[in-house]
Enzyme design. Structure first.
Site, PDB file in Angstrom:
ATOM      1  N   ASP A  73      68.477 -52.210 -44.960  1.00  0.00           N
ATOM      2  CA  ASP A  73      67.260 -51.551 -45.431  1.00  0.00           C
ATOM      3  C   ASP A  73      66.476 -50.973 -44.235  1.00  0.00           C
ATOM      4  OD1 ASP A  73      65.362 -50.601 -47.147  1.00  0.00           O
ATOM      5  OD2 ASP A  73      64.289 -52.492 -47.346  1.00  0.00           O
ATOM      6  N   HIS A  89      62.889 -48.351 -47.359  1.00  0.00           N
ATOM      7  CA  HIS A  89      62.174 -48.245 -48.625  1.00  0.00           C
ATOM      8  C   HIS A  89      60.758 -47.686 -48.462  1.00  0.00           C
ATOM      9  CE1 HIS A  89      60.985 -52.264 -47.084  1.00  0.00           C
ATOM     10  NE2 HIS A  89      59.813 -51.951 -47.590  1.00  0.00           N
ATOM     11  N   SER A 133      55.128 -53.657 -44.476  1.00  0.00           N
ATOM     12  CA  SER A 133      56.548 -53.525 -44.193  1.00  0.00           C
ATOM     13  C   SER A 133      56.745 -52.753 -42.895  1.00  0.00           C
ATOM     14  CB  SER A 133      57.249 -52.803 -45.347  1.00  0.00           C
ATOM     15  OG  SER A 133      58.628 -52.721 -45.124  1.00  0.00           O
TER      16      SER A 133
END
Length: 1254
Positions: A174, A152, A226
């Site tokens: 992900d 993402h 992240s």
């Protein structure tokens, strides 16, 4: 006791001296108010000193100067150096310029701790930022020779080599991954699947790992993090961060990690946000801008800023916009302002209070709401006054400001009183909210005195202490145990709950209207405007003024109304205030003092005095507070009890071999198991045998004794009848014959006088001479009768109650067996293969998990009724607008305010209308106090096994599904499926406060008022709220502006009061219930099939193992139905020394040892468990067998604290002594019957022979 310390704790009690103290001189007492002011001044100075010390920059030059400054110094030359030196000297001698200091001041970075320094050092070469539009959007790290980056996170890796790699996508996790070049593999992280509970490290400090979840303190970590790795103490990566979600005081992380097999596993908590640095956009006048960088702020353009916030009130970036709008760019930030400064956008107000000193009134301290749902005895109030702000709107601690007819005034908080049945202790206040600790009472009153006027407001509310745990205490104890609870946070941090604001409506203020001579004068407050409406002699006046103005057309004050207007401040959306005309600009602010998870000290009731009996337990209880006693049987039917005990009591319970558990108050559960013991002696005299078996098997013993008594009675009666009949048959022929002589044998048998006749020997002599076949038949008849009767008695009475099981052995290396599904019970077996020595296998399940597949249907909690400020229109009609909020009700009331009277002061009499609106929303504390409704489906079973095959051991996790194998040292093991498809969870379950309940909740969208599920939401933070609370609007009274209504009580609160004990205390088979994830552990039900695929390399040839030439087994000690209470000694002579497997092929005994060491000659001691009184089993040692047999005695302890690790399918057999007494009894009865039959036969033979002779 609580995680949040009070702001001003009370002083401890002084030590009391038992001796009389000398008299002290008398001094006049100081004024208490003066002492309070001195204390306030001392606190303020201490806080100011602390802040100055904390914000002061470190002394001396920095450790390393930036490169830009160094290059500028080289270009500037010596002149620049001189100027700087002169400036430094001047700065030392003179005071610094505050403006220049504030303008050039930079925020000093706090020195990173040891964990952060270690992670930063390891991250320097192995973690790479991902750049997007010149900003760091996330990170990529190199682990185990592979590059990992979150899918993402958009952008380009800040490394040319890694950016050029072609990645593969794994949308399930992900992640994007790629193999790194060979020259970079030496600098990569190593990963590990080992994650013991504790603390790990990442870029921002410590990460806590507990119950399979990674959490950090709230505020640590945010968007842009992240892809950062989480490391252990050895620098190995245990997880990669993808995002997070706030859960009260902590933030749960979404991570990707690895399991024991090296397979990637992703864990994502509910409502998790991805932590890529995506800019949230807001809107202003059809122009978008980053929410964190608004073009205007409140201090410069307050009205426009409130309008901007109202437009973006539903924007995901509202919190960022609110923070940026409150803190103008370039403005000095103080630590106190960072705490909670958004309430400067609001102002206090006056509202109707239902009970003042003398009836209802328009009060400056009207109480809007009271909540006391925590377990710490604190109360949170929402009032019309405000706290932490002074009259000018600046932050000022321990201060209350209030509205007095349009004028905002302030008062120190210590001059405000709050009490229920006794005075309360006010902790702190922020905005409209006040936190205090109050004693129990049925109402709460707030008051203060200003200028000889006492203002008070009381509301009915039952304040009581809410205990946590299973003891109903009324005050927190000094000592006890820590237990999870919910307490009110003593700070004003953002925890996700909001209170709705809007621009205030036009309030009538009669103090603005005065009479000057014969004309009416209206004087608006400084800096504000006023709307004036007059009706004087048929002339209507309506205009807005901002300074004093006279209206000569009007001669009475009652002919004019003055409304205060203000569009630069918000007020709480209260039903006690009128709604502004037109479209109301709404907003929302954060609610302080919310419920948060914490630890509370709970009391411990005195330990019960336990008395053990035969299969029974007696508890003598002495509770200090009302205490719950919960019990259950650890069998298929729990038969649980749930009793509240307030007085000393004695309770008796039955304990079985399958186990019994009780929980007394806040003590941990205790379990007991009964042993196969009883009074008496199974190897003793008859009365001891009967006593023993009567206590163990009362019904069977009574039935057996009854049968024996019946047989003995029938035998005696039959023998007597046969004897009498034989006597009559013998004497009758002689009585009919005159002068007949009775033979001597018959005379002795029949008690008759002898008579002359043919003797028995003569009859036998006659048969021998004339009919030898009949002679032998006559002799064989008594013997045949004796044999038949003996065999019948043995078939009827001597039934052996033993069950024989086949031994677990396999002739080949593919071996299948079945083990009980009970944690802690070892299962031993061997594999017999032709030509090879027996291979021992030992399996011990340490933990068995049953994890159902659950689907969250909805979340329910306590609701809060929201009410819009009523829309009032004088001399006109209104209509309800379409409703779109949960359970929203709208109603128009006409003729509510008479002419110039009532809350609206309308000029008309019956044409006045009010639109009332009310709706339902989740309570402010729903995030901390809510229940989750799940639907449970097929469950998966995991078994944690300690497996030993031969000399190789492993501790592994096996999925008990019959499909997933486990491999170690070439051995392939497949477990399952379970023999019993059983689960303690119903189809519908509810999770609340860390416990699970079987509850048939209503479906989503089908909730009923006053029942569980009256409000439903898919998640805690989602906006798809369904509500059905029977909300009905009532007609308002004319005396004040308000929105009356009726509503059903909260179904969630009612369910909490009425709920039964959770599955933790009621589950069958002794299941232990846990959450995160929802699971049941160590349920003692069913069995687990096991299949082994063993390679040839693990087997040993027979020629290489010892062989026993002679072996003899003796039972040294034996206690049946006890945990390895038998000891067997085997004396042997072996061919050579070595190690041999031992096993019992039958299920008569369970061995503790799987193998023994042998010498050429000696003895081996083996421990075993058995349920037989007279065990006799074949013991296999290597390839030889030896028989062990002996007598066992019952255990001495009736009750034990652990289950018995023997084959529980067996029951103790009847002892040989009991069989001997029984056969003796039956044998005696049979002898009587046989004697009678023999006599009858002899008499019949004699009579028939005599008749034939005659």
């Amino acid at each position: 006791m609580f995680p949040f310390q009070p702001m001003y704790p009370m002083q401890p009690m002084p030590y009391r001296n038992p001796f009389a103290a000398p008299r002290r001189p008398w001094f006049p007492r100081t004024d208490p108010f003066l002492a309070m002011q001195v204390q306030e001044l001392t606190r303020s100075m201490a806080n100011l000193t602390f802040k100055q010390r904390r914000d002061a920059p470190p002394e001396g030059p920095s450790a390393k100067k930036p490169k830009k400054e160094a290059s500028q110094k080289q270009k500037g030359g010596g002149q620049g150096k001189k100027k700087k030196n002169q400036g430094k000297k001047k700065a030392k001698t003179g005071p610094p310029n505050p403006k220049a200091q504030n303008g050039n001041k930079k925020k000093t970075n706090k020195k990173p701790g040891k964990r952060q320094r270690m992670v930063m050092k390891l991250e320097s070469d192995k973690t790479f930022p991902i750049m997007l539009e010149g900003k760091i959007n996330g990170y990529a790290c190199v682990v185990g020779g592979k590059l990992f980056r979150p899918m993402h996170v958009e952008g380009k890796i800040d490394n040319d080599v890694l950016a050029a790699l072609k990645t593969k996508k794994a949308s399930k996790y992900d992640l994007e991954y790629a193999d790194v070049p060979q020259n970079m593999r030496a600098d990569t992280f190593k990963y590990t699947h080992e994650k013991p509970q504790g603390y790990y490290s990442w870029h921002h400090g410590a990460v806590q790992y507990e119950n399979g979840r990674f959490t950090v303190p709230k505020g640590v970590g945010a968007k842009g993090d992240s892809g950062r790795p989480i490391l252990d103490n050895q620098g190995r990566v245990v997880a990669i961060v993808l995002g997070g979600v706030n859960e009260g005081s902590r933030t749960a992380l979404s991570v990707v990690m690895w399991n024991e097999k090296g397979v990637t596993v992703k864990y994502t908590p509910e409502n998790c946000e991805q932590w890529s640095l995506v800019t949230t956009m807001c809107l202003l006048a059809n122009v978008t801008f980053p929410c964190a960088q608004p073009p205007i702020c409140y201090d410069r353009k307050p009205a426009e800023t409130l309008a901007m916030l109202s437009v973006n009130v539903d924007n995901p970036g509202y919190d960022e916009l609110l923070e940026a709008a409150v803190k103008c760019p370039g403005r000095k930030r103080r630590s106190t302002e960072e705490l909670f400064n958004e309430y400067k956008l609001t102002r206090p107000y006056m509202a109707r209070c239902i009970r003042c000193a003398v009836g209802s009134c328009h009060s400056p301290i009207a109480i809007e709401a009271v909540k006391s749902d925590g377990h710490d005895g604190y109360v949170r109030l929402q009032t019309s006054s405000q706290y932490g702000l002074d009259s000018s709107g600046n932050l000022k601690g321990r201060t209350m400001r209030y509205d007095m007819h349009g004028t905002i005034k302030e008062i120190p908080l210590h001059q405000v009183s709050l009490y229920t049945s006794r005075p309360c202790h006010i902790v702190d206040g922020h905005g409209y909210f006040l936190l205090a600790r109050c004693p129990a009472g049925d109402s709460i009153t707030m008051e203060f005195k200003k200028d000889s006027v006492r203002h008070s407001c009381s509301v009915p509310y039952e304040v009581k202490f809410n205990p946590v745990g299973r003891e109903l205490y009324t005050h927190p104890p000094e000592h006890g145990v820590e237990q999870a609870c919910q307490v009110y946070a003593h700070d004003a941090q953002n925890r996700g709950a909001y209170v709705e604001m809007h621009l205030p409506g036009s309030e009538v203020d009669s103090s603005l209207v005065s009479l000057s001579g014969s004309s009416v004068t209206v004087t608006p407050p400084d800096g504000t405007s006023a709307l004036v409406e007059c009706e004087c002699g048929g002339t209507k006046i309506s205009e807005t003024i901002n300074k004093t103005k006279q209206f000569s057309q009007c001669t009475k004050k009652e002919q004019c109304r003055a409304y205060r207007l203000q569009n630069d401040k918000w007020v709480y959306n209260s039903d006690k205030l009128p709604k502004a005309a037109g479209a109301t600009l709404k907003g929302k602010l954060h609610v302080p003092f919310l419920l948060a998870d914490g630890k509370c000290t709970v009391p411990l009731a005195p330990e019960p005095m336990i008395t053990f009996g035969f299969r029974s337990v007696s508890l003598k209880l002495h509770p200090k507070n009302p205490t719950y006693l919960i019990t259950r049987q650890l069998a298929d039917e729990p038969h649980y009890t749930h009793e509240l005990i307030s007085e000393p009591a004695v309770r008796n319970f039955t304990v079985t071999e399958k186990g019994w558990e009780f929980v007394w108050g806040n003590h941990p559960p205790k379990r007991f198991w009964a042993q196969e013991t009883a009074p008496g002696n199974p190897h003793g005299l008859p009365h001891e045998v009967i006593t023993h078996y009567y206590h163990r098997y009362p019904m069977s013993t009574i039935l057996g004794l009854s049968i024996c008594a019946a047989i003995a009675t029938v035998s005696v009666a039959a023998s007597t009848w046969l004897f009498c009949r034989s006597r009559v048959a013998c004497l009758t022929p002689y009585r009919l014959t005159p002068n007949a002589r009775i033979p001597f044998c018959l005379a002795v048998l029949c008690c008759a006088r002898t008579a002359r006749a043919e003797t028995t020997w003569e009859s036998l002599d006659h048969l021998w001479n004339n009919n030898q076949q009949m002679f032998w038949i006559q002799l064989l008849i008594p013997l045949a009768a004796l044999i038949v009767v003996t065999r019948l008695l043995r078939c009827v009475c001597c039934v052996v109650p033993f069950l024989v099981m086949a031994g677990a052995a396999a002739p080949a290396y593919e071996h299948a067996t079945t083990m009980p599904s009970q944690a802690g019970i070892s299962y031993n077996t061997i594999v017999n293969r032709a030509g090879y020595a027996p291979l021992p296998i030992s399996i011990t399940p340490t933990k068995i998990k049953l994890i159902p597949t659950v689907n969250l249907e909805y979340v329910t909690c306590h609701y809060k009724t929201g009410m819009d400020s009523p829309a009032i229109k004088c001399c006109g009609s209104q209509e309800c607008t379409p409703t779109y909020r949960p359970d929203e009700q709208c109603k128009v009331f006409t003729g509510v305010y008479p002419f110039m009277w009532g809350g609206a002061y309308c000029f008309c009499d019956t044409e006045n209308t009010q639109v009332s609106k009310a709706y339902v929303m989740k309570s402010d504390d729903c995030l901390a106090d809510h229940a989750e409704a799940y639907k449970a489906h097929t469950a998966s079973v995991q078994a944690f096994l300690n497996i030993t095959v031969g000399e190789h051991s492993i501790v592994t996790t096996v999925y008990v599904n019959g499909e997933t194998p486990v491999n170690f040292n070439g051995v392939k093991i497949t477990a399952g499926p379970l023999s019993t498809a059983w689960t303690p969870f119903d189809r519908k379950i509810v999770q609340y406060a860390g416990e699970i309940y079987n509850y048939d909740f209503p479906e989503y969208g089908a909730g009923q008022p006053g029942a569980f599920g009256d409000i439903q939401s898919r998640t805690v933070s989602s906006s798809d709220l369904y509500a059905n609370t029977n909300l009905v609007l009532q007609r308002p009274k004319a005396g004040a502006i308000h929105v009356p209504y009726t509503q059903a009580p909260s179904g969630f609160e009612q369910w909490k009061k009425d709920k039964a004990p959770s599955l933790k205390f009621t589950a069958p088979f002794g299941c232990e219930i846990y959450t995160n994830p929802i699971r049941a552990e160590n349920c003692a039900v069913g069995s687990i099939p096991l299949a082994f695929d063993i390679p040839d390399a693990l087997f040993t040839r027979v020629s290489e193992t010892p062989t026993l030439s002679a072996a003899e087994c003796t039972l040294n000690e034996c206690v049946y139905s006890s945990d390895f209470g038998g000891i067997a000694t085997v004396k042997y002579s072996a061919s050579k020394s070595g190690k041999c497997a031992v096993h019992v092929p039958s299920g008569t005994a369970t061995l503790k040892e799987a193998a023994v060491e042998l010498t050429e000659q000696g003895s081996a001691t083996i421990h075993f468990s058995t349920a037989n009184i007279h065990p006799e089993f074949r013991l296999q040692i290597c390839t030889s067998y030896v028989t062990c047999k002996g007598d066992c005695h019952p255990p001495k302890d009736h009750i034990v604290t652990h289950p018995q690790y023997h084959a529980q399918t067996f029951t103790a057999a009847v002892s040989k002594t009991a069989w001997t007494w029984l056969t003796s009894l039956l044998g005696g009865s049979a002898v009587i019957i046989i004697i009678g039959l023999v006599l009858a036969t002899i008499v019949a033979m004699y009579v028939l022979t005599n008749q034939k002779h005659n």
